[in-house]
Scaffold this motif. Structure first.
Motif, PDB file in Angstrom:
ATOM      1  N   ARG A   1     -10.675   8.449   4.798  1.00 30.18           N
ATOM      2  CA  ARG A   1      -9.982   8.553   3.514  1.00 30.18           C
ATOM      3  C   ARG A   1     -10.377   9.800   2.807  1.00 30.18           C
ATOM      4  O   ARG A   1     -11.512  10.163   2.910  1.00 30.18           O
ATOM      5  CB  ARG A   1     -10.422   7.444   2.575  1.00 30.18           C
ATOM      6  CG  ARG A   1      -9.743   7.265   1.270  1.00 30.18           C
ATOM      7  CD  ARG A   1     -10.320   6.102   0.529  1.00 30.18           C
ATOM      8  NE  ARG A   1     -11.726   6.200   0.129  1.00 30.18           N
ATOM      9  CZ  ARG A   1     -12.869   5.564   0.664  1.00 30.18           C
ATOM     10  NH1 ARG A   1     -12.355   4.513   1.579  1.00 30.18           N
ATOM     11  NH2 ARG A   1     -13.925   5.718   0.233  1.00 30.18           N
TER      12      ARG A   1
ATOM     13  N   GLU B   1      -5.593   6.811   1.870  1.00 33.22           N
ATOM     14  CA  GLU B   1      -6.323   5.778   2.446  1.00 33.22           C
ATOM     15  C   GLU B   1      -6.832   5.848   3.852  1.00 33.22           C
ATOM     16  O   GLU B   1      -6.399   7.049   4.401  1.00 33.22           O
ATOM     17  CB  GLU B   1      -5.491   4.459   2.472  1.00 33.22           C
ATOM     18  CG  GLU B   1      -5.221   3.965   1.099  1.00 33.22           C
ATOM     19  CD  GLU B   1      -6.372   3.811   0.088  1.00 33.22           C
ATOM     20  OE1 GLU B   1      -7.418   3.581   0.559  1.00 33.22           O
ATOM     21  OE2 GLU B   1      -6.109   3.575  -1.227  1.00 33.22           O
ATOM     22  N   SER B   2      -7.680   5.288   4.585  1.00 27.40           N
ATOM     23  CA  SER B   2      -8.207   5.529   5.715  1.00 27.40           C
ATOM     24  C   SER B   2      -7.036   4.989   6.731  1.00 27.40           C
ATOM     25  O   SER B   2      -6.397   3.996   6.224  1.00 27.40           O
ATOM     26  CB  SER B   2      -9.302   4.751   5.948  1.00 27.40           C
ATOM     27  OG  SER B   2     -10.559   5.023   5.424  1.00 27.40           O
TER      28      SER B   2
ATOM     29  N   GLY C   1      -7.719  -0.171   2.651  1.00 28.29           N
ATOM     30  CA  GLY C   1      -8.142   0.270   1.549  1.00 28.29           C
ATOM     31  C   GLY C   1      -8.165  -0.736   0.234  1.00 28.29           C
ATOM     32  O   GLY C   1      -7.996  -1.843   0.674  1.00 28.29           O
TER      33      GLY C   1
END
Length: 254
Positions: free
Chosen positions: A119, A99-100, A219
């Protein structure tokens, strides 16, 4: 008391306004928001545009922040000790979580994103370094408000406005939620800022044990949650990242 320069104050007001406009703002909107005549506002915008601090979309005529601000801001961010210490750890967090990953600090009435790791997939994404997020509706902001009294006062003072239908807007409910954050050592939110998006964050502490920032991931709900709750593996990854950055800053609390 030292006198201030009015033109600089007005220019600063315009830049702050544009910083909060995702798709740009027109001349009339800017003038009305900062309380200036259109002619005065246009002169400010023209000067800021000449210096590269503001750009104008040729098709819509709307104004947005210019690239020169990013260049100047990057000097501050590169020198920011917190960001420098967190670079490797947030890269690892994005890679392990899928995820980011974000690093944020309290700034005025929001969370300033000082580092963002995209991400690790091929989907189109936007870099969010330098953007502001709400203190009361994001996991990063809740962590900061839970551990930093000044951030808490800023969040409550800003009014706890509803961003989505899931945003916690009651002062008492917000306070109880922060107690839970402090008790478990991490924060989460589901759809409070963006529909269908969830986030998890944990505090970064300095050598005095004082909160200096927060690190987290964001996310899609279906990836971040399992059975309606944040996935334990993601929570552990975020907390491990926060601990690692805190240790690099000299914290012995963890």
């Amino acid at each position: 008391m030292a006198r201030t320069i009015q033109s600089l104050e007005r220019a600063a007001a315009v830049l702050r306004l544009l910083a909060g406009g995702e798709r740009g703002l027109g001349l009339s909107d800017i003038a009305a928001s900062v309380g200036l005549a259109k002619g005065t506002t246009h002169g400010l915008l023209r000067t800021l545009q000449q210096e590269g601090f503001v750009e104008q979309d040729p098709s819509s005529g709307k104004y947005r922040l210019g690239a020169e601000l990013l260049r100047l801001g990057s000097g501050y961010l590169d020198a920011h000790d917190l960001r420098a210490r967190a670079l490797a750890w947030t890269d690892d967090l994005a890679r392990s979580s899928g995820e980011s990953a974000y690093l944020g600090v309290a700034h005025r009435h929001g969370v300033l994103i000082v580092h963002h790791v995209l991400r690790p997939d091929d989907r189109r994404q936007a870099q969010e370094v330098g953007t502001m997020q709400p203190l009361h509706s994001t996991a990063l902001g809740k962590v900061l408000a839970a551990y930093d009294p000044a951030a808490y006062d800023a969040a409550v003072g800003a009014g706890l406005a509803a961003v989505t239908g899931r945003t916690v807007t009651g002062a008492e409910a917000f306070r109880r939620g922060l107690e839970e954050v402090r008790s478990r050592g991490w924060a989460s939110e589901v759809g409070e800022t963006w529909d269908g998006v969830a986030s998890i964050a944990a505090p970064v502490l300095d050598r005095r044990g004082a909160p200096v920032g927060a690190v987290g991931i964001t996310g899609a709900v279906e990836r971040v949650l399992s059975g309606g709750e944040p996935r334990p593996g993601l929570v552990a990854a975020v907390r491990d990242c926060a601990r690692a950055v805190s240790r690099d800053l000299g914290s012995g609390r963890f």
